[in-house]
Structures are given as C-alpha cells and as structure tokens.
Design an enzyme around this catalytic site. Sequence first.
Site, PDB file in Angstrom:
ATOM      1  N   LYS A 185       0.737  -1.262  -0.071  1.00  0.00           N
ATOM      2  CA  LYS A 185      -0.144   0.103  -0.009  1.00  0.00           C
ATOM      3  C   LYS A 185       0.702   1.151   0.187  1.00  0.00           C
ATOM      4  O   LYS A 185       2.066   1.186   0.199  1.00  0.00           O
ATOM      5  CB  LYS A 185      -0.917   0.180   1.239  1.00  0.00           C
ATOM      6  CG  LYS A 185      -2.052  -0.969   0.896  1.00  0.00           C
ATOM      7  CD  LYS A 185      -3.276  -0.968   1.864  1.00  0.00           C
ATOM      8  CE  LYS A 185      -4.316  -2.018   1.108  1.00  0.00           C
ATOM      9  NZ  LYS A 185      -5.352  -2.344   2.279  1.00  0.00           N
ATOM     10  N   ARG A 217      -3.147  -9.951   5.060  1.00  0.00           N
ATOM     11  CA  ARG A 217      -3.490 -10.211   3.624  1.00  0.00           C
ATOM     12  C   ARG A 217      -2.678  -9.677   2.790  1.00  0.00           C
ATOM     13  O   ARG A 217      -2.395  -8.533   2.697  1.00  0.00           O
ATOM     14  CB  ARG A 217      -4.995  -9.651   3.436  1.00  0.00           C
ATOM     15  CG  ARG A 217      -5.570  -9.677   2.203  1.00  0.00           C
ATOM     16  CD  ARG A 217      -6.801  -8.847   1.947  1.00  0.00           C
ATOM     17  NE  ARG A 217      -7.411  -8.836   0.511  1.00  0.00           N
ATOM     18  CZ  ARG A 217      -7.027  -8.118  -0.430  1.00  0.00           C
ATOM     19  NH1 ARG A 217      -6.084  -7.132  -0.155  1.00  0.00           N
ATOM     20  NH2 ARG A 217      -7.258  -8.114  -1.668  1.00  0.00           N
TER      21      ARG A 217
HETATM   22  N1  PMM Z   1      -7.557  -3.937   0.958  1.00  0.00           N
HETATM   23  C1  PMM Z   1      -7.546  -4.007  -0.495  1.00  0.00           C
HETATM   24  C2  PMM Z   1      -8.665  -5.023  -0.905  1.00  0.00           C
HETATM   25  N2  PMM Z   1      -9.406  -5.752  -0.086  1.00  0.00           N
HETATM   26  N3  PMM Z   1      -9.902  -6.558   2.232  1.00  0.00           N
HETATM   27  C3  PMM Z   1      -9.664  -6.570   3.352  1.00  0.00           C
HETATM   28  N4  PMM Z   1     -10.187  -7.276   4.296  1.00  0.00           N
HETATM   29  N5  PMM Z   1      -8.480  -5.655   3.946  1.00  0.00           N
HETATM   30  C4  PMM Z   1      -7.919  -4.734   3.010  1.00  0.00           C
HETATM   31  O1  PMM Z   1      -7.066  -4.026   3.647  1.00  0.00           O
HETATM   32  C5  PMM Z   1      -8.131  -4.859   1.661  1.00  0.00           C
HETATM   33  C6  PMM Z   1      -9.028  -5.688   1.204  1.00  0.00           C
HETATM   34  C7  PMM Z   1      -6.892  -3.395  -1.543  1.00  0.00           C
HETATM   35  O2  PMM Z   1      -5.696  -3.826  -1.804  1.00  0.00           O
HETATM   36  P1  PMM Z   1      -5.491  -4.893  -3.507  1.00  0.00           P
HETATM   37  O3  PMM Z   1      -6.281  -3.961  -4.584  1.00  0.00           O
HETATM   38  O4  PMM Z   1      -4.157  -5.047  -3.437  1.00  0.00           O
HETATM   39  O5  PMM Z   1      -6.216  -6.024  -3.159  1.00  0.00           O
END
Ligand code: PMM
Length: 286
Positions: free
Chosen positions: A223, A264
């Site tokens: 991020k 995650r």
């Molecule tokens: N961040 C993203 C997408 N889904 N779900 C949860 N539970 N927590 C998060 O911080 C989160 C998420 C955005 O990141 P990505 O686009 O790299 O998947």
Amino acid sequence: MERQNHGLRGLPVWDRCAVMGILNVTPDSFSDGGSWLDPGRAVEHGLALAARGADIVDVGGESTRPGARRVPLAEELARVVPVVRGLARQGVLVSIDTMRAEVAEAAVDAGARIVNDVSGGRADAGMAKAVGRAGVPFVLMHWRGPSAGMDELARYRDVVPEVVAEVGRQLEAVVADGVDPDQVIVDPGLGFAKSRPDDWALLAALDAWSALGRPVLVGPSRKRFLGELLADPATGELRPARQRDDATAATAVLAAAQGAWAVRVHEVGAVADAVRVAAAVRRNRN
Ligand code: PMM
C-alpha cells in the site's frame, strides 16, 4: 500453545497469525491488475499462493483502489465464480472479496468459506442478511464510502479510537441483520479513507481492537504508506508497488507480534516465514 481461531466456525485453528494470499481477478487493481484475468491462470496462481504458504486465498473481482469505478454485477460474477470453484475443488480455503451480496452468495455456493467485504456490509443492504444465512465468517473492514471519493473522507481527530468505534457500530448493525457476532473478523482498512499517518497509527495500535473482542485481519500489502516511506530520497518518487514486498513482510511481523489473526498479502513466501517467527517470539514471552 496459542490458539488463533477465536472460535470461528468452519475454519482451521492456526497456532499463529494466518496468511491470506491475494488473488485479484481484475484488469485494474493497483499492483497486480490484469495479471490473472484468465480463469485458468488465476486458479494456477491461487494454487501457487497456497503452495508458497497462503492459508487462505482471497479472490476478488472488483478493484477498490482509490478512484476506482464499480464493475457491473454480471462481470464480477463471471470473473470470480469459476476461480472460486476451481480453487475450492482442489482443497484451497477460499475467501471472496466482494461488496455485493449476490456475489458473496454465488461464491459461497461455489465453495468459498469466508466473505471479505471492504465495506463491512455498508455498500449492499443485503450483504449482512446473506452472510447471516450462509453462516460463514465475515471480514468487516472499516469503510467510510466508495473508493471513488474515499480520500476526502480521511478526516479524524483521533484516528484509532474513532475507527474502532465505527467498526463497533457496524458490527452491531450486521448482527442486527443476522450475522453471528462469533463469526465476525474486524479489519482497520489500511488505505481506505485513511491518510498515510492514519495508516501508521492504526498499524501501531492493533491492541486497541481488543475492545471489540474479535479477531483482527490487517491488509498492508504494497500500500501507498509503504511506497511513501520508501520513496527515493533524491527524486521523491514513490517506491513502485511491486517493490514493496519486503516492507510488507515487515508490517506482517509487526501485526503478528501484536496478535493479528491474519494478514492479507500479495507475496506470501516471506510472510509465511515471518508469521512463524512472530509466533515463536510470542510463545517465548513471559
Ligand atoms: N485491501 C484491498 C482489498 N481488499 N480486504 C481487506 N479485508 N482488507 C484490506 O485492507 C483490503 C481488502 C486493497 O488492496 P488490493 O487492491 O491490493 O487487493
């Protein structure tokens, strides 16, 4: 031995922080968009994540990057359902990353065993009822509004208690709609309606979540707060998203050391080792 399951039904018990590997079946996610749009390749990547140490593979069909536009329902379903089915058939523990009740239901029918909703049930009035009916664990992330305008919503006087309190209120709301409180996992939502200092404050204070008595999932992977921290000192250019995995592993250690239930991440290898190191240290603390 530490038990990290918190009584979540339908999931294994891990003796450490779990690793959730990210599988974005999207053309436009901020760091891996377009890589896994073909279902066959997506399933292969999900299996590779599991082989490298992901305990859970989180399948998403809609980008939530700042400024992102919504994807039509039919398109989201077409992206994720075959991938969920393909992975579940091969024994992978799959979660579905969606803000839509219909997608959550179709994914659970296809074998997903966790629903991960970045809006915590706020984007779709039917989500909590659907999750309640399905009875699966529900990741309730802190969310203040759609990605298209979320950066303007990052206004806090004292970010940690405000975010915990807002998630606490949303927890009550989803429980009123039928979600079993014992199946809820909470998430501070790093990068979602947060400034960079907000992200650091939240990452530094995971113990504040004990007030809610629920397991905590953290999503720091690649991020922007990491990109800014590691910006080129000469030019100020952000560290590119795909060169933030070592820093992501460092955040995973810190989250695991604070007792996070899961992290995650996009790149699971180093993180799978890191959470084991953190667990060993926690077991040896007096
Ligand atoms: N961040 C993203 C997408 N889904 N779900 C949860 N539970 N927590 C998060 O911080 C989160 C998420 C955005 O990141 P990505 O686009 O790299 O998947």
